[in-house]
Motif scaffolding. Sequence first.
Motif, PDB file in Angstrom:
ATOM      1  N   GLU A  65       0.861  -1.173   0.000  1.00 48.66           N
ATOM      2  CA  GLU A  65       0.000   0.000   0.000  1.00 48.66           C
ATOM      3  C   GLU A  65       0.902   1.229   0.000  1.00 48.66           C
ATOM      4  O   GLU A  65       1.648   1.452   0.954  1.00 48.66           O
ATOM      5  N   GLY A  66       0.858   1.992  -1.104  1.00 52.45           N
ATOM      6  CA  GLY A  66       1.788   3.104  -1.229  1.00 52.45           C
ATOM      7  C   GLY A  66       3.200   2.582  -1.344  1.00 52.45           C
ATOM      8  O   GLY A  66       3.500   1.739  -2.183  1.00 52.45           O
ATOM      9  N   ASP A  67       4.084   3.080  -0.486  1.00 51.32           N
ATOM     10  CA  ASP A  67       5.479   2.631  -0.522  1.00 51.32           C
ATOM     11  C   ASP A  67       5.818   1.694   0.623  1.00 51.32           C
ATOM     12  O   ASP A  67       6.986   1.453   0.912  1.00 51.32           O
ATOM     13  N   GLN A  68       4.792   1.143   1.288  1.00 46.19           N
ATOM     14  CA  GLN A  68       5.027   0.237   2.416  1.00 46.19           C
ATOM     15  C   GLN A  68       4.368  -1.112   2.177  1.00 46.19           C
ATOM     16  O   GLN A  68       3.332  -1.208   1.515  1.00 46.19           O
ATOM     17  N   ILE A  69       4.977  -2.145   2.740  1.00 44.97           N
ATOM     18  CA  ILE A  69       4.370  -3.467   2.749  1.00 44.97           C
ATOM     19  C   ILE A  69       3.964  -3.796   4.176  1.00 44.97           C
ATOM     20  O   ILE A  69       4.651  -3.434   5.140  1.00 44.97           O
ATOM     21  N   TYR A  70       2.834  -4.482   4.296  1.00 47.17           N
ATOM     22  CA  TYR A  70       2.262  -4.817   5.589  1.00 47.17           C
ATOM     23  C   TYR A  70       2.131  -6.340   5.677  1.00 47.17           C
ATOM     24  O   TYR A  70       1.642  -6.983   4.737  1.00 47.17           O
ATOM     25  N   ARG A 103      -5.544  -6.509   5.050  1.00 49.40           N
ATOM     26  CA  ARG A 103      -6.240  -5.653   4.095  1.00 49.40           C
ATOM     27  C   ARG A 103      -6.066  -4.205   4.539  1.00 49.40           C
ATOM     28  O   ARG A 103      -6.295  -3.888   5.705  1.00 49.40           O
ATOM     29  N   VAL A 104      -5.640  -3.330   3.633  1.00 50.88           N
ATOM     30  CA  VAL A 104      -5.449  -1.917   3.951  1.00 50.88           C
ATOM     31  C   VAL A 104      -6.507  -1.119   3.204  1.00 50.88           C
ATOM     32  O   VAL A 104      -6.544  -1.123   1.973  1.00 50.88           O
ATOM     33  N   GLY A 106      -8.543   2.802   3.508  1.00 45.35           N
ATOM     34  CA  GLY A 106      -8.785   4.070   4.179  1.00 45.35           C
ATOM     35  C   GLY A 106      -7.808   4.384   5.291  1.00 45.35           C
ATOM     36  O   GLY A 106      -8.188   4.984   6.302  1.00 45.35           O
ATOM     37  N   GLY A 107      -6.560   3.989   5.106  1.00 46.75           N
ATOM     38  CA  GLY A 107      -5.552   4.281   6.118  1.00 46.75           C
ATOM     39  C   GLY A 107      -5.586   3.369   7.325  1.00 46.75           C
ATOM     40  O   GLY A 107      -4.946   3.656   8.344  1.00 46.75           O
ATOM     41  N   VAL A 108      -6.318   2.253   7.231  1.00 46.66           N
ATOM     42  CA  VAL A 108      -6.422   1.300   8.336  1.00 46.66           C
ATOM     43  C   VAL A 108      -6.016  -0.082   7.828  1.00 46.66           C
ATOM     44  O   VAL A 108      -6.397  -0.497   6.728  1.00 46.66           O
ATOM     45  N   VAL A 109      -5.244  -0.814   8.644  1.00 44.30           N
ATOM     46  CA  VAL A 109      -4.851  -2.184   8.335  1.00 44.30           C
ATOM     47  C   VAL A 109      -5.720  -3.137   9.151  1.00 44.30           C
ATOM     48  O   VAL A 109      -5.760  -3.049  10.380  1.00 44.30           O
ATOM     49  N   TYR A 110      -6.405  -4.034   8.457  1.00 40.61           N
ATOM     50  CA  TYR A 110      -7.231  -5.050   9.109  1.00 40.61           C
ATOM     51  C   TYR A 110      -6.573  -6.408   8.882  1.00 40.61           C
ATOM     52  O   TYR A 110      -6.174  -6.738   7.766  1.00 40.61           O
ATOM     53  N   PHE A 111      -6.496  -7.230   9.922  1.00 40.91           N
ATOM     54  CA  PHE A 111      -5.916  -8.562   9.754  1.00 40.91           C
ATOM     55  C   PHE A 111      -6.368  -9.481  10.874  1.00 40.91           C
ATOM     56  O   PHE A 111      -6.852  -9.032  11.929  1.00 40.91           O
ATOM     57  N   LEU A 112      -6.187 -10.780  10.639  1.00 36.00           N
ATOM     58  CA  LEU A 112      -6.549 -11.819  11.592  1.00 36.00           C
ATOM     59  C   LEU A 112      -5.297 -12.593  11.952  1.00 36.00           C
ATOM     60  O   LEU A 112      -4.570 -13.049  11.073  1.00 36.00           O
ATOM     61  N   ASN A 113      -5.032 -12.745  13.260  1.00 35.12           N
ATOM     62  CA  ASN A 113      -3.861 -13.534  13.642  1.00 35.12           C
ATOM     63  C   ASN A 113      -4.225 -15.005  13.809  1.00 35.12           C
ATOM     64  O   ASN A 113      -5.383 -15.403  13.651  1.00 35.12           O
TER      65      ASN A 113
END
Length: 217
Positions: A65-70, A103-104, A106-113
């Motif tokens: 997302e942009g120049d970053q990986i999450y 999932r990124v 609107g400036g928010v990262v959503y994820f499940l551990n």
Amino acid sequence: KWVRSTLSSDFTAYRRQNRMAPVLFNGLVIQSNAIDGMIAYDQARGTEVWRLELEDGVEGGAVLEGDQIYFGSSNGQFYAVKAESGKVAWTFPVRTETLSLPRVVGGVVYFLNGADIAYALDAKSGKQIWVYNRQTSNTLSIRAGSQPLVVGNQVLIGFSDGFLVSLRVNDGGLIWEKKLSKNERFKDIDASPVADGGSVYVASYDGSTFSIDPANG
């Protein structure tokens, strides 16, 4: 054109080493293994550009997302990393492995551990916005995880107990939950839901595919 091993040293024990799909960014191929780290290669020549050492590596995959990986690592941390340099922007402790894509939106990262806990983090700072702990009681589950789907004001996530869950985007509150899988053992909803034409489609591990009304489940 070229072939590279992502390992920093030989690994002779049995383990699936490369489960992550490569991420492409400005002439780089970014790949991780499940043993010791994440590596970026020059796309044309295959030369190593940067390497990030990560104990137990990354299996769930990463998103750009942009120049970053999450991504979540198997070392119990979630990361935001500069794709060009491999520099860590921030980390967030989740205390268990992460086996699903984030999932990124609107400036928010959503994820499940891997413990069936869903998180929403600020993508810029890594600050926690909310957390949803499902407290599943399954003794057996598939070693995988569902990528969240954002539809309007909802986040839809599949869990290992066979439920598809709708959470509020702003605070993680439960909107509805729907049990999909009827299996007695492996009930997992590990597939990533997709939305189209006012419906959400998702598959369960037991082989069924469902069309869901996102308004009420």
